[in-house]
Write a protein that holds these residues in place. Structure first.
Motif, mmCIF file in Angstrom:
data_model
loop_
_atom_site.group_PDB
_atom_site.id
_atom_site.type_symbol
_atom_site.label_atom_id
_atom_site.label_comp_id
_atom_site.label_asym_id
_atom_site.label_seq_id
_atom_site.Cartn_x
_atom_site.Cartn_y
_atom_site.Cartn_z
ATOM 1 N N PRO A 2 1.078 -0.907 0.185
ATOM 2 C CA PRO A 2 -0.218 -0.560 -0.180
ATOM 3 C C PRO A 2 0.728 1.350 0.052
ATOM 4 C CG PRO A 2 -1.202 -1.689 1.192
ATOM 5 C CD PRO A 2 0.676 -2.192 1.160
ATOM 6 N N MET A 3 2.164 1.474 0.376
ATOM 7 C CA MET A 3 2.852 2.426 0.813
ATOM 8 C C MET A 3 3.281 3.103 -1.074
ATOM 9 S SD MET A 3 4.782 5.072 1.726
ATOM 10 C CE MET A 3 4.524 4.103 3.993
ATOM 11 N N LEU A 4 3.113 2.091 -1.564
ATOM 12 C CA LEU A 4 3.300 2.276 -3.063
ATOM 13 C C LEU A 4 2.513 3.068 -3.883
ATOM 14 C CD1 LEU A 4 5.452 -0.652 -4.052
ATOM 15 C CD2 LEU A 4 6.119 1.185 -3.375
ATOM 16 N N ALA A 5 1.157 2.765 -3.231
ATOM 17 C CA ALA A 5 -0.477 3.758 -3.838
ATOM 18 C C ALA A 5 -0.425 5.323 -3.272
ATOM 19 C CB ALA A 5 -0.920 2.697 -2.803
ATOM 20 N N VAL A 6 0.362 5.132 -2.117
ATOM 21 C CA VAL A 6 -0.278 6.360 -1.097
ATOM 22 C C VAL A 6 1.134 7.079 -1.244
ATOM 23 C CG1 VAL A 6 -1.959 5.611 0.060
ATOM 24 C CG2 VAL A 6 0.043 5.139 0.872
ATOM 25 N N PHE A 7 2.418 6.800 -0.998
ATOM 26 C CA PHE A 7 3.268 7.498 -1.536
ATOM 27 C C PHE A 7 3.371 8.992 -0.911
ATOM 28 C CE2 PHE A 7 4.903 6.019 -5.148
ATOM 29 C CZ PHE A 7 5.544 7.669 -5.395
ATOM 30 N N PHE A 8 3.042 9.873 -2.198
ATOM 31 C CA PHE A 8 3.191 10.819 -2.918
ATOM 32 C C PHE A 8 2.548 11.580 -1.849
ATOM 33 C CE2 PHE A 8 0.168 8.651 -5.419
ATOM 34 C CZ PHE A 8 -1.275 9.493 -5.409
ATOM 35 N N LEU A 9 1.358 11.140 -1.802
ATOM 36 C CA LEU A 9 0.152 12.023 -0.867
ATOM 37 C C LEU A 9 0.510 12.026 1.126
ATOM 38 C CD1 LEU A 9 -3.065 10.756 -1.637
ATOM 39 C CD2 LEU A 9 -2.376 12.584 -2.383
ATOM 40 N N ILE A 10 1.340 11.351 1.400
ATOM 41 C CA ILE A 10 1.729 10.627 3.044
ATOM 42 C C ILE A 10 2.427 12.032 3.141
ATOM 43 C CG2 ILE A 10 3.299 9.468 4.674
ATOM 44 C CD1 ILE A 10 2.558 7.515 2.828
ATOM 45 N N GLY A 11 3.678 12.445 2.251
ATOM 46 C CA GLY A 11 4.580 13.316 3.247
ATOM 47 C C GLY A 11 3.960 14.379 3.106
ATOM 48 N N VAL A 12 2.980 15.298 1.676
ATOM 49 C CA VAL A 12 2.358 16.419 1.988
ATOM 50 C C VAL A 12 1.365 16.600 2.790
ATOM 51 C CG1 VAL A 12 0.840 17.558 -0.070
ATOM 52 C CG2 VAL A 12 2.988 16.009 -0.721
ATOM 53 N N LEU A 13 0.345 15.089 2.931
ATOM 54 C CA LEU A 13 0.113 15.636 4.413
ATOM 55 C C LEU A 13 0.479 15.619 5.838
ATOM 56 C CD1 LEU A 13 -3.162 12.860 3.347
ATOM 57 C CD2 LEU A 13 -3.166 15.271 2.791
ATOM 58 N N ALA A 14 1.010 15.398 5.690
ATOM 59 C CA ALA A 14 1.419 15.729 7.561
ATOM 60 C C ALA A 14 2.490 16.718 6.802
ATOM 61 C CB ALA A 14 2.572 14.059 7.259
ATOM 62 N N LYS B 161 -1.990 19.653 -8.640
ATOM 63 C CA LYS B 161 -0.695 19.887 -8.643
ATOM 64 C C LYS B 161 0.261 20.002 -7.924
ATOM 65 C CE LYS B 161 0.596 24.643 -11.417
ATOM 66 N NZ LYS B 161 -0.120 25.795 -11.500
ATOM 67 N N LEU B 162 -0.587 21.219 -6.656
ATOM 68 C CA LEU B 162 -0.002 21.361 -4.746
ATOM 69 C C LEU B 162 0.723 20.219 -4.552
ATOM 70 C CD1 LEU B 162 0.632 22.854 -3.181
ATOM 71 C CD2 LEU B 162 -1.182 22.797 -2.109
ATOM 72 N N VAL B 163 0.138 18.659 -5.012
ATOM 73 C CA VAL B 163 0.035 17.360 -4.367
ATOM 74 C C VAL B 163 1.623 17.424 -5.142
ATOM 75 C CG1 VAL B 163 0.057 14.878 -4.284
ATOM 76 C CG2 VAL B 163 -1.545 16.550 -2.782
ATOM 77 N N PHE B 164 1.931 17.226 -6.334
ATOM 78 C CA PHE B 164 3.014 17.198 -6.295
ATOM 79 C C PHE B 164 4.347 18.111 -6.597
ATOM 80 C CE2 PHE B 164 0.289 13.652 -8.746
ATOM 81 C CZ PHE B 164 1.519 12.744 -9.087
ATOM 82 N N LYS B 165 3.691 18.884 -6.214
ATOM 83 C CA LYS B 165 4.718 20.136 -6.544
ATOM 84 C C LYS B 165 5.627 20.084 -4.726
ATOM 85 C CE LYS B 165 5.300 25.292 -6.204
ATOM 86 N NZ LYS B 165 4.215 26.111 -6.674
ATOM 87 N N ASP B 166 4.506 19.702 -4.608
ATOM 88 C CA ASP B 166 5.157 19.219 -3.077
ATOM 89 C C ASP B 166 6.264 18.934 -2.410
ATOM 90 O OD1 ASP B 166 4.417 21.799 -1.724
ATOM 91 O OD2 ASP B 166 2.936 20.829 -0.285
#
Length: 427
Positions: free
Chosen positions: A59-71, A210-215
């Motif tokens: 599952p980490m490979l499915a949500v990795f790009f969101l985890i750090g940005v949300l935190a 756009k913001l998620v991937f920029k972060d």
């Protein structure tokens, strides 16, 4: 021990520490019980046990790009609380899926529960960094290592005992209760606003693609800008291989080599021996961390742990195997406390979530690839001994690599920090 007592005087840290402990308990007991449930029900198909571990790491490979940005963008305290509550609900759904007995549904729920849990630790680590002083980071890492050692010591045993005494449904219910307790503890913790919202308040609607991937890109560039941080993160990829191997190797070597008829009982013994080794090693590493450079601590730990892991493949006698495994376990806290105490001091608090969002997927990618490789190749291509050689070799190689590069990169990083401080002071 004095440092441990001092850090627990911080009530916010104490509650977060206990919440982390109970959340890990919720991830451990039911999963261990479920693995033994599968080994009992599908004893001729070890691939199911490997798939269970994959449902923890993939599952980490499915949500990795969101985890750090949300935190880094959202309220870290709310993220951790919601993760626990949702995980508790999914634990109840897991009970229902096992009762139905359709394995794709079971593994799907495991996948979803694991995906939710991946958001917990970057948020929790970010809060801890915000409520402690830099001098306390190594002590906190030592305490986290003690928690890990306790789970190594009692986790498998508790999972098996729960499976034997209250069954698979009861064991997973313990998971659900653990997540609820963790959520209540975090909700009751007083966390400073700058630790919860290091980059200011944001709404979920603000986080467009756009913001998620920029972060995420900013986090990637931040890591690449530091040779020291880049070198440490390369090591995390190798650690994923090690974690993937160790998640199934002890059970496999018991079932298919050392104790085919009594592997369940001996798995408790292995957990006890390994946990005692890590527990003793945690105290030793905590003391050594105050007296020697952290990069020396990490390198020595990697080389010793890797060498003895490889040696553990050789004996046919279970007592000798346990002795070698004990030495390997003794060295592991040198690595974890060294890295765990070092990283928070070199990472900007505003970037902690995004850095964790890079470390975790790299670790889980190699973890998942290792488990997929084992599922495909064991026992048809690779023997259990070869698995130990691969994992031990990876540890030792990284140890030698770190011994060469970390002292130089640490010195360069320290120089950069001093120059930056001088420039800011002159403004």
């Amino acid at each position: 021990m004095k440092k441990f007592a001092e850090i627990f005087r911080n009530r916010s840290f104490t509650k977060l520490f206990l919440a982390n402990f109970t959340s890990q308990m919720g991830s451990t007991i039911g999963l261990t019980a479920f693995m033994f449930f599968l080994l009992d029900r599908f004893s001729t198909q070890p691939v199911y046990a490997t798939i269970t571990e994959l449902m923890y790491s993939l599952p980490m490979l499915a949500v990795f790009f969101l985890i750090g940005v949300l935190a880094d963008r959202m309220d870290r305290q709310k993220i951790a609380v919601y993760c626990d509550w949702i995980s508790a609900g999914l634990s109840l759904l897991l009970i229902a899926s096992i009762f139905i007995g359709w394995m794709p549904f079971v593994f799907g729920v495991l996948f979803l529960r694991s995906a939710i849990q991946k958001f917990f630790f970057p948020a929790e680590h970010g809060m801890v960094q915000g409520i402690l002083q830099k001098d306390d980071y190594t002590t906190a890492a030592g305490l986290n290592q003690l928690v890990m050692s306790l789970f190594m010591l009692f986790g498998n045993g508790l999972g098996i005992l729960a499976y034997w005494s209250i069954g698979i449904y009861g064991a997973i219910m313990v998971d659900a209760i653990s997540f609820i307790v963790s959520a209540l503890l975090i909700h009751a913790t007083a966390v400073p606003k700058e630790a919860r919202l290091p980059n200011g308040a944001h709404k979920l609607s603000d986080l467009n693609i756009k913001l998620v991937f920029k972060d995420f890109q900013k986090g990637f560039k931040y890591v690449l800008s530091s040779k020291l941080l880049s070198a440490l993160i390369i090591g995390f990829f190798i650690f994923g291989i090690v974690n993937g191997g160790f998640s199934v190797m002890p059970i496999f070597i018991l079932k298919y080599k050392l104790a085919p008829d009594t592997y369940e009982e001996y798995s408790i013994v292995i957990g006890f021996v390994f946990g005692i080794g890590v527990l003793i090693g945690s105290f030793i590493a905590s003391l050594l961390a105050q007296k020697m450079k952290l990069y020396h601590l990490i390198s020595v730990g990697l080389i010793v742990a890797g060498s003895f892991t490889a040696f553990a493949s050789l004996p046919n006698n279970i007592v000798l195997y346990l002795a070698l495994l004990f030495v390997s376990a003794l060295a592991l806290p040198l690595i974890n406390i060294g890295i765990g105490g070092w990283l928070p001091s070199i990472i900007d608090p505003k970037m902690m979530g995004r850095v964790q969002g890079l470390i975790s997927p790299l670790n889980m990618l190699s973890h998942s690839l290792t488990l997929a490789f084992i599922a495909y190749s064991f026992p048809a291509i690779l023997s259990i001994e070869m698995l130990y050689w691969i994992v031990g070799g990876c540890l030792a190689i990284v140890g030698v690599f770190y011994m060469i590069v970390l002292p130089k990169f640490a010195e360069e990083n320290q120089t950069t920090v001093k120059e930056s401080a001088i420039q800011q002071g002159s403004l």
